[in-house]
Design a protein around this motif. Sequence first.
Motif, PDB file in Angstrom:
ATOM      1  N   LEU A   1      -3.624  -0.247  -6.457  1.00 37.64           N
ATOM      2  CA  LEU A   1      -3.649  -1.654  -6.072  1.00 37.64           C
ATOM      3  C   LEU A   1      -4.722  -2.471  -6.790  1.00 37.64           C
ATOM      4  O   LEU A   1      -4.429  -3.573  -7.243  1.00 37.64           O
ATOM      5  CB  LEU A   1      -3.787  -1.794  -4.558  1.00 37.64           C
ATOM      6  CG  LEU A   1      -2.488  -1.621  -3.784  1.00 37.64           C
ATOM      7  CD1 LEU A   1      -2.749  -1.778  -2.297  1.00 37.64           C
ATOM      8  CD2 LEU A   1      -1.431  -2.584  -4.229  1.00 37.64           C
TER       9      LEU A   1
ATOM     10  N   ILE B   1       0.840  -1.209   0.000  1.00 36.78           N
ATOM     11  CA  ILE B   1       0.000   0.000   0.000  1.00 36.78           C
ATOM     12  C   ILE B   1       0.868   1.249   0.000  1.00 36.78           C
ATOM     13  O   ILE B   1       0.587   2.217  -0.720  1.00 36.78           O
ATOM     14  CB  ILE B   1      -0.965  -0.012   1.200  1.00 36.78           C
ATOM     15  CG1 ILE B   1      -2.019  -1.096   0.986  1.00 36.78           C
ATOM     16  CG2 ILE B   1      -1.620   1.334   1.396  1.00 36.78           C
ATOM     17  CD1 ILE B   1      -2.899  -1.353   2.187  1.00 36.78           C
TER      18      ILE B   1
ATOM     19  N   SER C   1      -3.113   3.266  -2.570  1.00 36.70           N
ATOM     20  CA  SER C   1      -4.363   2.506  -2.535  1.00 36.70           C
ATOM     21  C   SER C   1      -5.144   2.590  -3.838  1.00 36.70           C
ATOM     22  O   SER C   1      -5.983   1.747  -4.104  1.00 36.70           O
ATOM     23  CB  SER C   1      -5.226   2.982  -1.375  1.00 36.70           C
ATOM     24  OG  SER C   1      -5.541   4.348  -1.538  1.00 36.70           O
ATOM     25  N   LYS C   2      -4.881   3.585  -4.676  1.00 40.07           N
ATOM     26  CA  LYS C   2      -5.633   3.721  -5.918  1.00 40.07           C
ATOM     27  C   LYS C   2      -5.127   2.779  -7.006  1.00 40.07           C
ATOM     28  O   LYS C   2      -5.891   2.341  -7.850  1.00 40.07           O
ATOM     29  CB  LYS C   2      -5.579   5.159  -6.419  1.00 40.07           C
ATOM     30  CG  LYS C   2      -6.323   6.107  -5.502  1.00 40.07           C
ATOM     31  CD  LYS C   2      -6.365   7.495  -6.044  1.00 40.07           C
ATOM     32  CE  LYS C   2      -7.133   8.373  -5.084  1.00 40.07           C
ATOM     33  NZ  LYS C   2      -7.374   9.694  -5.605  1.00 40.07           N
TER      34      LYS C   2
END
Length: 54
Positions: free
Chosen positions: A27, A19, A24-25
């Motif tokens: 992944l 992460i 997070s965008k």
Amino acid sequence: MLRNGLEPWHLLIVAIVLIVLFGSKKLPDTARALGKSMRILKSEAKAMKEDESR
């Protein structure tokens, strides 16, 4: 010291590192691409095995 390979907290650390590295965008897109690559690899391996048996 090492009873078995991976313990749950090892997986947690790996997830946190991923992460931090990818954000997070990105992944979900990365996981989707990895899944697609694994399906292609699996189908190609199956096709090669079928060709050998002929």
